[in-house]
Motif scaffolding. Sequence first.
Motif, mmCIF file in Angstrom:
data_model
loop_
_atom_site.group_PDB
_atom_site.id
_atom_site.type_symbol
_atom_site.label_atom_id
_atom_site.label_comp_id
_atom_site.label_asym_id
_atom_site.label_seq_id
_atom_site.Cartn_x
_atom_site.Cartn_y
_atom_site.Cartn_z
ATOM 1 N N LYS A 62 2.214 1.837 -3.428
ATOM 2 C CA LYS A 62 1.176 2.383 -4.309
ATOM 3 C C LYS A 62 0.996 3.873 -4.050
ATOM 4 O O LYS A 62 0.926 4.668 -4.991
ATOM 5 N N VAL A 63 0.935 4.258 -2.782
ATOM 6 C CA VAL A 63 0.772 5.673 -2.435
ATOM 7 C C VAL A 63 1.963 6.481 -2.935
ATOM 8 O O VAL A 63 1.809 7.572 -3.497
ATOM 9 N N ASN A 102 0.833 -1.202 0.000
ATOM 10 C CA ASN A 102 0.000 0.000 0.000
ATOM 11 C C ASN A 102 0.868 1.252 0.000
ATOM 12 O O ASN A 102 0.558 2.228 -0.694
ATOM 13 N N THR A 103 1.956 1.220 0.759
ATOM 14 C CA THR A 103 2.872 2.366 0.800
ATOM 15 C C THR A 103 3.506 2.587 -0.564
ATOM 16 O O THR A 103 3.628 3.729 -1.022
ATOM 17 N N ASP A 144 1.701 7.002 -6.629
ATOM 18 C CA ASP A 144 0.700 8.034 -6.924
ATOM 19 C C ASP A 144 1.260 9.425 -6.660
ATOM 20 O O ASP A 144 1.070 10.349 -7.462
#
Length: 169
Positions: free
Chosen positions: A88-89, A85-86, A92
């Motif tokens: 992916k963030v 998740n990190t 982004d």
Amino acid sequence: MDPILLALLAAIAVLLILVLVRVFSPTGSHQLVDLKNEIADLKTRQLESQAQALTRQQQLYQDSQRLLTEQLTRSQGTINQQLANTEKVMADVHQKLGSLGEAAKNIQEIGRDISSLQDILQAPKLRGNLGEYLLEDLLRQILPANNYEIKHSFRNGTQVDAVITLAGA
């Protein structure tokens, strides 16, 4: 103290008491044989008890190892998911920063273009011609051709950029 050690000491004390009672009793050698058999039985039971306790401890150790392994596996999965998740963030954010950089470049270009336009429009004649052109284009878009006139001259010699005529006038 360890419960096994306490049980062992208690069994030895009982055996010692039994031996003392038998040795000092007047019954004879037959009782000595019985005493030896009882001591052997007690030793056997004590060894069996110790073996059972050791087996229980081993089982508890294996169970705790299994539980620890399961918890570590779950924790590792959670950590891996959080890292994904990190990532992916961060991707982004990186993409948006790139877009923001491009927008800043575009704004700088527009600023330069505005500055160039301002330099161009400093000449009064050019600025006047551009204004007349824009006024004529605007009137052409809004009014019919017979309702306006460009560069109209009045009888007294005054000239205006445009005159709008209304119906009945």
